[in-house]
Design a protein around this motif. Structure first.
Motif, PDB file in Angstrom:
ATOM      1  N   LYS A  19      -4.310   9.940  -6.457  1.00  0.00           N
ATOM      2  CA  LYS A  19      -2.970   9.544  -7.300  1.00  0.00           C
ATOM      3  C   LYS A  19      -3.675   7.843  -7.471  1.00  0.00           C
TER       4      LYS A  19
ATOM      5  N   PRO B  26      -2.243   4.249   4.001  1.00  0.00           N
ATOM      6  CA  PRO B  26      -0.985   4.866   3.345  1.00  0.00           C
ATOM      7  C   PRO B  26      -1.389   5.228   1.817  1.00  0.00           C
ATOM      8  N   GLY B  27      -0.933   5.932   1.113  1.00  0.00           N
ATOM      9  CA  GLY B  27      -1.240   6.180  -0.326  1.00  0.00           C
ATOM     10  C   GLY B  27      -2.316   7.270  -0.527  1.00  0.00           C
ATOM     11  N   ASP B  28      -2.135   7.965  -1.596  1.00  0.00           N
ATOM     12  CA  ASP B  28      -3.001   9.156  -1.909  1.00  0.00           C
ATOM     13  C   ASP B  28      -4.069   8.630  -2.840  1.00  0.00           C
TER      14      ASP B  28
ATOM     15  N   ASP C  29       3.193   6.092  -3.830  1.00  0.00           N
ATOM     16  CA  ASP C  29       3.265   7.293  -3.464  1.00  0.00           C
ATOM     17  C   ASP C  29       4.369   7.513  -2.451  1.00  0.00           C
ATOM     18  N   ASN C  30       4.886   6.600  -1.596  1.00  0.00           N
ATOM     19  CA  ASN C  30       5.855   6.840  -0.705  1.00  0.00           C
ATOM     20  C   ASN C  30       7.411   6.305  -0.914  1.00  0.00           C
TER      21      ASN C  30
ATOM     22  N   ASP D 129       0.812  -1.149  -0.061  1.00  0.00           N
ATOM     23  CA  ASP D 129       0.126   0.045   0.083  1.00  0.00           C
ATOM     24  C   ASP D 129       0.846   1.306   0.048  1.00  0.00           C
ATOM     25  N   GLY D 130       0.619   1.980  -0.983  1.00  0.00           N
ATOM     26  CA  GLY D 130       1.319   3.512  -0.781  1.00  0.00           C
ATOM     27  C   GLY D 130       2.666   3.298  -1.250  1.00  0.00           C
ATOM     28  N   TYR D 131       2.968   2.250  -2.034  1.00  0.00           N
ATOM     29  CA  TYR D 131       4.747   1.809  -2.737  1.00  0.00           C
ATOM     30  C   TYR D 131       4.616   3.122  -3.728  1.00  0.00           C
TER      31      TYR D 131
END
Lengths: 529, 328
Positions: free
Chosen positions: B45, B40-42, A414-415, A410-412
Motif C-alpha cells: 500500500k 506498522p503499515g502495509d 493503513d490503520n 507510521d501506518g496512519y
C-alpha cells in the motif's frame, strides 16, 4: 470559478486571511510592493537559453522510469512533466488542452472519444509517434494484473482502437465528459511501444521538452533541450537539472547560496525571513490539495446529520488557518471542490464559527453535550495536531468535548484512516468534480472514508458525467456540492497553498493552480529572464 | 595447512572471534528481519500510494512474494545474502530487475569515500592532540583542548552542520552547501564540496578519540615502569611515545574502530543536511518508500561494518598485548 474574490493571491497579492485582507492596511502596502515584481516577471517575453536547477523534495533511489510507479512529486514532475507528454495537458488556467493530440472529439453520448495526433511528432530517438504507441501506453496500466497507480483512472476504458490516419478511438463503459482531463494525468504519458506489444519505458525515450542526459536516482536528473519539440519556441532553458533535497533547511540554504534556482515547498516557519531576501520570489498558488476531518457517517454519533452540522459550526477555521498553517491556506466551507475547478460553487450558508448554531443543532439531535475522539498524526496533514488541539478549544465552548488522540505516523493511512470514526485527512485533490466524487464521495467510492451514502448524489454523479450540456452540468454539480456541504461527513477545513521559492532570474507566466510546479510543467513553461 | 599456525594462540583467538562475529551477524539478521516484519503499515500500500485499489495491492504483493510465509521469506533472503545476493528491490518493474546490491553499491562507495577522507583527516589529528594533551597534562593547552572537545561533542551534529554552512557557504562562500559529487568533477571541486561534511563529522569524532587517547595514556603514566623510565631521565615525549603508547593501543583502537563504524552507519543526519548521496540516505529513502529489501540490505551492511571494525580493534588489541590471547 466564481469565487475568485476569496483568493486574492491569484491576482498577485500576498496571502491574507479574509479578516486581514479587509481590515489590514499593512497587507495592502505589502501587496503593492510585491505586485510590480510579479507583473514584471509575467509580462517579460520568454527567451531561450541558460540552465536552471530545480530542487524537489521527495525523490528516492528507487525511482523508476516506469510510468505505472510514479507516486512521488519528483517522478511526476521530472518524468511525467518534463520527459514526457500525454494526449492532453492541464493549462495554467486548469482547462484540459490538446498536447500530443491535435484535437479530440466525442460521440453525442460521450462514450466514444476520438483523439487525433499532431503531425510529425517524434520521440527523442527520432522515431515517429504512432497510434500504436498511444494504445500500448494506455494498455500498460490496464488489465487485471496491473499494479499501476493509474489503474483506477483507466478502469472506465472498455476498448482502445487505432482509428487509422493517426487517430485513436477510446470506447468507454459509460459517457464521460471529463475524459480529456483524465488523459492529461501524468501517468498516462505516451511512450514508445515495443515491437510485438508492451511498452518500452526503460530507455527513458519519450516526447517531452527535455531529454535525459544523466540520471542518478534519488540524487539528481540532468536533462537537455529537445531540439525537435512539438511546441514552437518551447522549451526555453538549454539544460535543466532536478536535484532531490529532502531536508527543507538544506533546500533553503541551497537556494540562498545559488546552488539551485527553485525550491518546492518552502518552510512556512521561516517564510518571513526568506521573503526579506530581494533576490528571491515566493510563489503562493492555491492548489487542489485540501485538509479535512472526516466523520464516519455510519457510526454514532456521526450518523445523525444534526450532530455533523453542530460539529461543522463548532470549528473556527480562520483561527486554524492563522495559527496552525500560519496563514498559508485558504478557509474552506465543507466543500472538497476547490474554487478553481470547473463547476465549483461556494454553497450557502457559509459554515463559520458559530457556537449558538452549534448548540442549536446539538439540541435538535437531542443532546446537550457530546464527547468525541479525534485521531490525528503529523502525517494526517501538516500541523494536523495543532489544528486538532485548536479545534478542541473551539468546540469546548459549544459543549462538544474532543479528545485529541495522537496516532503514530507510521501506518496512519493503513490503520487509522478509514478505520477510526473521526480522523484528519490530507487530500491531494482531483482536477474535476467527477473524478473527485467518483473516487471519494460516491457510495461505492474506494476512499469513501465518511461512509456517506446518498442516493440522490449517486444518481446525479452518473447524470453529470454523461451530460454534454454545460449549463445542465453546472446545475448538477452545484446540487451535488450543496448535498455534500449540508449533509456530508467531511469537515473540510482549508485548501492548501503550494509555497515555492525561486530566484528572481526565473521568468514565468501565470502559474498553474491545480498541481505542483506549474501543473508539473515548469521546465517547459518557464525561462531565464 | 601448516600445523604450527593452528597452535599459534593469536591465530586461534582471531579465528574464534571471527566465528563469534558470524554468529552475531546471524542473530542480527534475525532481529532485522523480525523488526521489519512488525513495522506498522502495509508495504504494498505504501509503495503504491493511497490511490491503490485492494486488487492492485494484491497483485503487487503476489509479484513480490509477500504472500509467502515469513519463515520462507527469511530463508530465501539470508540464503541469498550469504552468497552476496541481497535480492531485488521492490522498485523492480516487470522485466527490469533492480538488485539491492546495485542500488546500495554506489551509495556505499560514496559513504566509504566520505568516511575514508574524514578518517584520514580526523584520526591523526585526534591522536596527536590526545598525546599532546597527555604530555602537557593540566596545562592551559590541555584545559583548552578539553573544553573545546567537550563543547564540540555536546552540540548536535545538525547544529554544527548548519552553523558551518552558514559561516562557510552563505556568509563566506568558500565551500558549497550541497555535497553532491559527480564523476566528472575535478579533485579541487570534490574537496570543496565535501569539506563541510568532513568538518562536521570531524568535530564529533576528533573529540571522542582525542579524549580517549588522552585518558588511556594518562592511565598508563601512573604505572611503576613509567616511574622507572622517568627516574632514568627519559624525556617526557619519549616516555609517552615509546613506553606508554604501545600499551595504550588497545583502548585507542577500540575507540577509533567505534568512530569509523559510526562514520559508515551514523552519518545520516550529515548526509541529509548536505545532500550527500550516501548509504544512510539510501536507507532513509528506503524506509520512507517501504523498499524492504533495501532496508534489510542496508541494515545488514551496517551490522557487518560494526562487527568487522570491532573485530579489527580486538585483533589490534591482542597483537599489541599478547596476554589477551591466553584467556584464563
Amino acid at each position: 470559478m466564481q469565487d475568485k474574490k476569496d483568493f486574492p493571491q491569484q491576482a498577485g497579492l500576498p496571502p491574507a486571511t479574509r479578516r486581514q485582507f479587509i481590515g489590514g492596511v499593512g497587507a495592502l502596502v505589502l501587496g503593492a510592493s510585491l505586485l510590480p515584481v510579479g507583473m514584471r516577471a509575467a509580462h517579460a517575453a520568454p527567451k531561450q537559453g541558460g540552465s536552471v536547477r530545480f530542487a524537489i523534495n521527495d525523490g528516492a533511489q528507487t525511482d523508476s522510469l516506469d510510468p505505472a510507479t510514479w507516486q512521488s512529486s519528483f517522478t511526476q514532475v521530472v518524468f511525467g512533466g518534463t520527459l514526457c507528454n500525454a494526449l492532453t495537458e492541464l493549462a495554467a488556467d486548469g482547462t484540459a488542452t490538446p498536447d500530443l493530440a491535435e484535437s479530440f472529439s466525442a460521440s453525442d453520448d460521450l462514450k466514444v472519444w476520438t483523439f487525433k495526433l499532431r503531425q510529425n511528432l517524434q520521440f527523442h530517438d527520432g522515431k515517429p509517434v504512432t497510434a500504436n504507441d498511444v494504445i500500448e501506453s494506455f494498455r500498460h496500466h490496464m488489465g487485471p494484473s496491473s499494479s499501476s497507480a493509474a489503474k483506477a483512472l483507466v478502469e472506465g476504458i472498455a476498448d482502445i482502437k487505432d482509428g487509422g490516419d493517426d487517430t485513436i478511438v477510446f470506447t468507454l463503459t459509460g459517457g464521460n465528459a471529463d475524459f480529456p482531463y483524465l488523459v492529461s494525468d501524468c501517468h498516462l504519458v505516451v511512450l514508445p511501444a515495443k515491437d510485438g506489444g508492451g511498452l518500452d519505458w526503460a530507455r527513458g525515450v519519450a516526447t517531452g521538452p527535455y531529454i535525459i542526459e544523466d540520471s542518478q536516482p534519488g540524487v539528481s536528473v540532468r536533462m537537455k533541450r529537445n531540439p525537435n519539440y512539438h511546441k514552437p519556441g518551447q522549451p526555453y532553458f538549454d539544460t535543466v537539472e532536478f536535484v532531490n533535497i529532502i531536508d527543507v533547511a538544506a533546500r533553503t540554504n541551497a537556494l540562498l547560496t545559488g546552488e539551485i534556482d527553485y525550491m518546492v515547498d518552502a518552510d512556512i516557519k521561516t517564510l518571513k525571513l526568506l521573503e526579506r531576501n530581494a533576490e528571491i520570489e515566493i510563489s503562493k498558488v492555491s492548489g487542489l490539495r485540501h485538509f479535512s476531518f472526516s466523520m464516519n457517517t455510519s457510526v454514532a454519533p456521526f450518523d445523525n446529520p444534526d450532530v455533523r452540522m453542530a460539529i461543522k459550526y463548532a470549528i473556527d477555521r480562520e483561527d486554524i488557518v492563522n495559527k496552525a498553517f500560519l496563514g498559508n491556506a485558504k478557509v474552506a466551507n465543507d466543500n472538497p471542490v476547490a474554487p478553481q475547478i470547473a463547476f465549483a460553487v461556494n454553497p450557502e450558508p457559509v459554515h463559520s464559527y458559530d457556537i449558538e448554531k452549534a448548540k442549536e443543532h446539538l439540541a435538535k439531535a437531542g443532546l446537550t453535550s457530546l464527547t468525541l475522539d479525534l485521531s490525528v498524526a503529523e502525517t494526517a496533514f501538516p500541523n494536523a495536531i495543532d489544528a486538532a488541539l485548536l479545534f478542541k478549544e473551539h468546540a469546548a465552548k459549544a459543549g462538544i468535548e474532543i479528545n485529541v488522540i495522537r496516532e503514530a505516523d507510521d501506518g496512519y493511512w493503513d490503520n487509522v484512516w478509514q478505520h477510526k470514526p473521526f480522523v484528519g485527512v490530507d487530500w491531494l485533490g482531483k482536477p474535476t468534480c467527477d473524478s473527485l466524487f467518483t473516487t471519494t464521495y460516491a457510495s461505492n467510492a474506494p476512499w469513501n472514508d465518511t461512509a456517506w451514502k446518498n442516493a440522490r448524489f449517486d444518481e446525479l454523479l452518473v447524470l453529470g458525467r454523461a451530460e454534454p450540456d454545460t449549463a445542465k452540468r453546472q446545475a448538477i454539480y452545484a446540487e451535488m456540492q450543496q448535498l455534500l456541504h449540508d449533509d456530508g461527513g467531511a469537515l473540510v477545513i482549508a485548501y492548501a497553498l503550494f509555497i515555492d521559492a525561486m530566484s528572481k532570474k526565473i521568468g514565468h507566466g501565470p502559474i498553474g493552480n491545480m498541481l505542483q510546479c506549474d501543473n508539473f510543467r515548469m521546465a517547459e513553461r518557464w525561462w531565464l529572464a | 595447512m601448516h600445523p604450527g599456525i593452528l597452535s599459534n594462540p593469536l591465530f586461534r583467538t582471531i579465528l574464534a572471534r571471527l566465528g563469534s562475529g558470524f554468529v552475531t551477524l546471524f542473530v542480527v539478521s534475525l532481529i532485522i528481519f523480525a523488526a521489519i516484519a512488525v513495522l506498522p503499515g502495509d508495504f504494498a500500500k505504501k509503495t503504491l500510494g493511497r490511490a491503490a485499489t485492494p486488487e492492485t495491492v494484491a497483485n503487487f504483493q503476489k509479484a513480490l512474494g509477500l504472500d509467502q510465509p515469513a519463515i520462507q521469506r527469511y530463508a530465501i533472503w539470508i540464503g541469498g545474502a550469504v552468497t552476496g545476493d541481497l535480492g531485488l528491490s521492490f522498485s523492480s518493474g516487470s522485466g527490469t530487475p533492480r538488485t539491492v546490491t546495485g542500488i546500495i553499491g554506489p551509495r556505499l562507495e560514496n559513504t566509504l569515500f566520505l568516511a575514508g577522507i574524514t578518517a584520514l583527516f580526523a584520526v591523526p589529528i585526534a591522536l596527536t592532540l590526545g598525546i599532546v594533551a597527555a604530555i602537557r597534562r593540566n596545562s592551559w593547552l590541555d584545559k583548552a583542548l578539553n573544553a573545546a572537545t567537550l563543547a564540540s561533542i555536546s552540540f548536535p551534529e545538525f547544529f554544527v552542520a548548519y552553523v558551518l554552512m552558514l559561516l562557510l557557504a552563505v556568509k563566506i562562500p568558500v565551500f558549497y552547501s550541497l555535497a553532491r559529487i559527480t564523476p566528472d568533477m575535478g579533485a579541487v571541486e570534490i574537496f570543496q564540496r565535501i569539506a563541510l561534511p568532513v568538518l562536521t563529522l570531524s568535530f564529533g569524532i576528533i573529540a571522542h578519540m582525542m579524549r580517549m587517547t588522552r585518558a588511556a595514556i594518562i592511565g598508563l603514566l601512573a604505572h611503576p615502569y613509567i616511574e622507572m623510565a622517568k627516574l632514568k631521565g627519559v624525556p617526557p615525549w619519549r616516555i609517552v611515545l615509546r613506553h606508554a603508547l604501545p600499551n595504550a593501543w588497545a583502548p585507542i583502537a577500540a575507540v577509533v574502530a567505534f568512530n569509523l563504524a559510526y562514520l559508515i552507519v551514523g552519518v545520516v543526519v550529515v548526509e541529509v543536511v548536505f545532500v550527500y548521496p550516501g548509504i544512510g540516505q539510501a536507507m532513509v529513502d528506503a524506509v520512507r518508500t517501504r523498499d524492504i529489501p533495501v532496508v534489510q540490505g542496508c541494515a545488514l551492511i551496517f551490522a557487518a561494518s560494526y562487527i568487522l571494525l570491532n573485530l579489527l580493534a580486538d585483533i589490534i588489541a591482542i597483537a599489541t598485548n599478547p596476554r589477551l590471547a591466553h584467556p584464563r
